[in-house]
Scaffold this motif. Sequence first.
Motif, PDB file in Angstrom:
ATOM      1  N   ALA A  34       0.985  -0.953  -0.191  1.00  0.00           N
ATOM      2  CA  ALA A  34      -0.033   0.483  -0.103  1.00  0.00           C
ATOM      3  C   ALA A  34       0.890   1.274   0.305  1.00  0.00           C
ATOM      4  N   GLY A  35       0.677   2.065  -0.753  1.00  0.00           N
ATOM      5  CA  GLY A  35       1.417   2.824  -0.864  1.00  0.00           C
ATOM      6  C   GLY A  35       2.364   3.815  -1.928  1.00  0.00           C
ATOM      7  N   SER A  36       2.534   1.899  -2.960  1.00  0.00           N
ATOM      8  CA  SER A  36       3.712   2.197  -3.575  1.00  0.00           C
ATOM      9  C   SER A  36       2.873   2.642  -5.178  1.00  0.00           C
ATOM     10  N   THR A  37       4.097   2.497  -6.171  1.00  0.00           N
ATOM     11  CA  THR A  37       3.422   2.774  -7.282  1.00  0.00           C
ATOM     12  C   THR A  37       3.314   1.457  -8.304  1.00  0.00           C
ATOM     13  N   TYR A  38       3.027   1.028  -8.543  1.00  0.00           N
ATOM     14  CA  TYR A  38       2.988  -0.314  -9.516  1.00  0.00           C
ATOM     15  C   TYR A  38       2.219   0.372 -11.165  1.00  0.00           C
ATOM     16  N   ILE A  69      -0.961   1.578  -5.371  1.00  0.00           N
ATOM     17  CA  ILE A  69      -1.867   0.638  -3.985  1.00  0.00           C
ATOM     18  C   ILE A  69      -2.145   1.848  -3.164  1.00  0.00           C
ATOM     19  N   LEU A  70      -3.900   1.439  -3.365  1.00  0.00           N
ATOM     20  CA  LEU A  70      -4.466   2.199  -2.144  1.00  0.00           C
ATOM     21  C   LEU A  70      -4.658   1.359  -1.188  1.00  0.00           C
ATOM     22  N   VAL A  89      -6.905   0.860  -6.500  1.00  0.00           N
ATOM     23  CA  VAL A  89      -5.761   1.717  -6.904  1.00  0.00           C
ATOM     24  C   VAL A  89      -6.039   3.172  -7.212  1.00  0.00           C
ATOM     25  N   GLN A  90      -4.794   3.860  -7.499  1.00  0.00           N
ATOM     26  CA  GLN A  90      -5.206   5.414  -7.878  1.00  0.00           C
ATOM     27  C   GLN A  90      -4.441   5.378  -9.197  1.00  0.00           C
ATOM     28  N   SER A  91      -5.627   5.351 -10.082  1.00  0.00           N
ATOM     29  CA  SER A  91      -4.791   5.609 -11.544  1.00  0.00           C
ATOM     30  C   SER A  91      -5.388   6.770 -12.057  1.00  0.00           C
ATOM     31  N   GLY A 100      -5.119  -7.998  -8.961  1.00  0.00           N
ATOM     32  CA  GLY A 100      -3.336  -8.236  -8.643  1.00  0.00           C
ATOM     33  C   GLY A 100      -2.548  -8.731  -9.555  1.00  0.00           C
ATOM     34  N   GLY A 101      -2.811 -10.122 -10.354  1.00  0.00           N
ATOM     35  CA  GLY A 101      -2.482 -10.939 -10.890  1.00  0.00           C
ATOM     36  C   GLY A 101      -2.469  -9.439 -12.625  1.00  0.00           C
TER      37      GLY A 101
END
Length: 280
Positions: A34-38, A69-70, A89-91, A100-101
Amino acid sequence: MSGYKTLLYILLFIFVFPIFAENHWDDYIHEKTAGSTYRIFGDNVNLRESDNIKSKVKKKLSIGSSVTILTKTNQILEQDSVKEYWYQVQSENESGYIWGGLIADYSFPLEGYAVLCRNLGVKQSKIELKLIQGENLLSQSKWEVGPVSNESWNHKLYPASQFSPNPKFLFGLSYLVFSEIEYGFTNEQLITISPDTKLVSHFSWNPGSCDPPSCAESWLVFPNETLPEDTKTKRKITKGKPNTIQELTHSFDIEDSNSHEYYKSEYKWNGTKFQKKENQ
């Protein structure tokens, strides 16, 4: 026990013996933070209103686009033996839900390109890679590596110019493999990107592992490098060889300061692959 036999014993415990028992990772589902960008691993991925495949689609996301990821939800979906959580998620200015896959577990830029990495879970025990440029998929590949955690992804660029004819890029992808000997050990896969932008997987190596009192550690020596001698551990100097990666493995007994054995493998570059030559 000879160094070769000691090393073989360690590797058997790491790679073979766990197959025949119930493993501590059998129920493991890797998670995003959570909090990371993917980056998005799939193409034309649905951002949904809720965490199920029947909910309304809010927008479509292209491969390589970024999401933050929120939160992880309690919903799990399994597709093609890959089991993952749903995430909110935030887009850009839109929030929604994605399985997640469809999200890369690790990614990194590479001089105008990007490499996307996906953990296919403990059932498949595979990793999948995609090479993209912008929103265009150029190449993809997958290989079996064992049950992988999401805790220790990393990569390292190696000097491709030391090999002739040289690949476009040469890098090592590191990940944590679960083990019965210890919680896990770091493995690194050597990968090239060919001049026609194809991902090619070569060999993997383990920098170090231990099943006390038997332990082992390894080093890679590239053509223009020299691994210095170490009189304390009886390691002789290793000089680089043209078009070759040398892997030097040291096996030792932590309870016996005089127990030091060395084993060398060579990987000769033929322009497309590193071919292994052992027992040097």
